[in-house]
Motif scaffolding. Structure first.
Motif, mmCIF file in Angstrom:
data_model
loop_
_atom_site.group_PDB
_atom_site.id
_atom_site.type_symbol
_atom_site.label_atom_id
_atom_site.label_comp_id
_atom_site.label_asym_id
_atom_site.label_seq_id
_atom_site.Cartn_x
_atom_site.Cartn_y
_atom_site.Cartn_z
ATOM 1 N N PHE A 219 0.843 -1.192 0.000
ATOM 2 C CA PHE A 219 0.000 0.000 0.000
ATOM 3 C C PHE A 219 0.879 1.242 0.000
ATOM 4 O O PHE A 219 2.010 1.214 0.491
ATOM 5 N N THR B 89 0.488 5.509 1.055
ATOM 6 C CA THR B 89 -0.372 6.419 1.802
ATOM 7 C C THR B 89 -0.341 7.778 1.135
ATOM 8 O O THR B 89 0.722 8.395 1.039
ATOM 9 N N PRO C 254 -4.575 4.996 2.996
ATOM 10 C CA PRO C 254 -3.831 3.923 2.332
ATOM 11 C C PRO C 254 -4.474 3.553 0.995
ATOM 12 O O PRO C 254 -5.684 3.350 0.923
ATOM 13 N N ASN D 94 -6.096 2.121 10.381
ATOM 14 C CA ASN D 94 -5.114 2.555 9.383
ATOM 15 C C ASN D 94 -3.942 1.590 9.254
ATOM 16 O O ASN D 94 -2.854 1.981 8.838
ATOM 17 N N ALA E 225 -3.210 -0.580 7.141
ATOM 18 C CA ALA E 225 -2.656 -0.690 5.788
ATOM 19 C C ALA E 225 -1.583 0.352 5.532
ATOM 20 O O ALA E 225 -0.688 0.140 4.700
ATOM 21 N N GLY E 226 -1.640 1.470 6.263
ATOM 22 C CA GLY E 226 -0.623 2.499 6.105
ATOM 23 C C GLY E 226 0.756 2.036 6.507
ATOM 24 O O GLY E 226 1.767 2.582 6.044
ATOM 25 N N ASP F 162 3.662 -0.416 3.938
ATOM 26 C CA ASP F 162 4.253 0.358 2.850
ATOM 27 C C ASP F 162 5.708 -0.007 2.604
ATOM 28 O O ASP F 162 6.427 0.731 1.938
ATOM 29 N N ASP G 112 2.719 6.490 9.085
ATOM 30 C CA ASP G 112 1.772 6.384 7.983
ATOM 31 C C ASP G 112 0.410 5.851 8.418
ATOM 32 O O ASP G 112 -0.553 5.927 7.657
ATOM 33 N N ASN G 113 0.331 5.300 9.637
ATOM 34 C CA ASN G 113 -0.986 4.899 10.151
ATOM 35 C C ASN G 113 -1.553 5.944 11.113
ATOM 36 O O ASN G 113 -2.555 5.704 11.788
#
Length: 501
Positions: free
Chosen positions: A78, A80, A86, A165, A167-168, A171, A415-416
């Motif tokens: 993923f 972001t 994401p 979040n 999926a963030g 990465d 990122d999450n």
């Protein structure tokens, strides 16, 4: 951008003054002639800086310039975007399979640059490699316990808690199973080539995200970071990444495309001080500080005001009306809570003069100036305060001991967008902070999807564990000779390279 930029630029200028100018230096170092900076160049070609002594493997590279190039060679599950949403890349989907457990299904149409198909084993192997880049992926390992193979196209992600979040954090670049840290076998938009000493990238025919316009990218060897500013200005290179973490980064040039970093600078408070432990006082401090002036005067507009604990562009933020109490109302509220103005012009609380210390790491000039600015704003309302700028180790030990009234710190929410360090104080190991276990539970409820963002922000404003000030930004700095409509993100300054015009 780090290291010796200003000193190196001065050294290069001195070199130029005695050897016939930049063109001769360029020919000696790089071969050929630099592009003229007088006219914008066509974006059918792209010149990027590379450190030839550093790896281009995503888990071995150390320099910012090489790490930015790895995003062209390797794809993550993923990415972001600039709303911290994401977006699937190599992943087809992600579904929750239980508390803190998620199943990620891989796309079935992806191949590596050597022609082999992407499998779940490649994802598991890549997750194991992230241990080699703890500076970049520390938050992944504090949030995700394991990534395991379910079948050839499915991996199970086991997190320590549910996270809307999650999926963030997925990465990290995917490399071929067993390929080694310096391997350049990726699924990215470009493929590394080397011929007769020339290093360049070619657009991957099997990757639909590769640019049809920029079919080749030339990698220009830089002697060291000190030459980058002049190389940009002259058109020797076209763009590079910077996080504006050092004052020297601002010397790279004014032509930049900014993006959110997720680094928030904030004021922390002691719960052991009779005044700073009052949530009403912390709310008033938030009203006293002009965040816009911090953005413009200290971070040169490379930051955004933090009106909530979340970044301003965060996708889940509700529309909000932020109060502006005004000077008279702030002074009245101080009086109502017993912070009275004396004849001296300074305030007292509980029959004792108010004299606060603002602790800050002396090794970060930006945060020192933030501390000085906070002291000036407090003084404007009659609250006496002074900056205590100490070396980093002393700063950490003072925080751990609770030896402060207020402090200035910075933490990356990642990122999450994990704001728990702002609530718990865990980002700096504080023992005497104003964190509240109940608020932290509310945040976890938000992550699990049982509380909405508006409800969480209402709770945050009730407890006021910290005062967020600004979120710093990074940038893709470009040469004046190069034009492209870039939309960089923190993970990939070439995010929309296939759309450059």
């Amino acid at each position: 951008m780090k290291k010796r930029l200003l000193a190196g630029t001065l050294a290069l200028c001195l070199l130029l003054s005695g050897c016939g100018g930049f063109r001769d230096v360029y020919e000696d170092i790089f071969g050929g002639e630099p592009a003229s900076s007088g006219e914008p160049q066509s974006q059918t070609s792209l010149l990027l800086p590379v450190d030839i002594d550093d790896s281009l493997g995503p888990y071995a590279a150390q320099s910012d310039m090489n790490l930015s190039i790895t995003s062209l060679l390797f794809d993550p599950l993923f990415v972001t975007d600039n709303t911290f949403t994401p977006q699937p890349c190599l992943a087809e989907s992600i579904t929750q399979a239980g508390t803190g457990e998620y199943l990620v299904t891989l796309r079935g149409d992806v191949t590596f640059s050597d022609g082999s198909a992407l499998t779940a084993a490649d994802v598991v192997y890549s997750f194991e490699q992230t241990d080699l880049q703890q500076k970049r992926y520390w938050q992944l390992h504090t949030s995700v316990e394991s990534v395991t193979e379910v079948d050839s196209r499915t991996v199970r992600v086991k997190a320590y808690r549910s996270d809307r979040n999650i999926a963030g954090l997925l990465d990290f670049p995917i490399v071929k199973n067993g390929s080694g840290t310096d391997s350049l076998i990726g699924t990215g938009r470009y493929i590394y080539q080397e011929q007769s000493g020339r290093r360049y990238l070619t657009a991957s025919e099997s990757n639909p995200g590769a640019s049809e316009k920029i079919t080749e990218i030339e990698l220009v060897s830089m002697p060291d970071d000190s030459t980058l500013a002049n190389a940009l200005r002259s058109g020797v290179i076209h763009c590079l990444y910077t996080d504006y973490a050092e004052e020297a980064d601002y010397a790279l040039g004014a032509n930049s495309y900014l993006f959110e970093l997720g680094n928030v600078v904030y004021i922390g408070y002691s719960s052991q001080n009779a005044l700073t432990s009052q949530r009403q006082f912390r709310t008033l401090v938030s009203e006293m500080v002009n965040r816009d002036s911090i953005v413009s005067d200290i971070y040169y507009n490379k930051a955004t005001p933090a009106l909530t604990p979340f970044p301003a562009g965060y996708y889940d933020l509700p529309e909000q009306e932020h109060s502006d109490l005004g000077d008279d109302r702030i002074r009245m509220e101080l009086e109502l809570m017993g912070v009275t103005l004396e004849e001296s012009g300074w305030r007292s609380y509980e029959d004792e003069p108010v004299n606060l210390s603002v602790l800050v790491n002396s090794e970060n000039p930006f945060r020192v100036r933030v501390a000085e600015t906070v002291v000036r704003y407090l003084g404007y309302y009659g609250i006496q305060a002074e900056v205590e700028a100490v070396e980093y180790e002393s700063y950490l030990s003072r925080l751990a001991a609770g030896d402060f009234d207020l402090f200035i710190a910075e933490v990356c929410v990642g990122d999450n967008v994990d704001i728990s360090p702002l609530i718990s104080g865990s980002s700096v190991g504080i023992s005497g902070d104003c964190s509240d276990a109940q608020l932290l539970e509310q945040y976890y409820a938000y992550c699990a999807g049982t509380l909405d963002c508006a409800g969480l922000l209402e709770q945050f404003d009730t407890y006021v564990p910290v005062t967020p000030l600004v979120y710093r930004q990074g940038g893709a700095v470009v040469s004046p000779s190069f034009q492209a409509k870039m939309t960089p993100i923190s993970q990939d300054i070439f995010y929309n390279i296939d759309e450059w015009q």
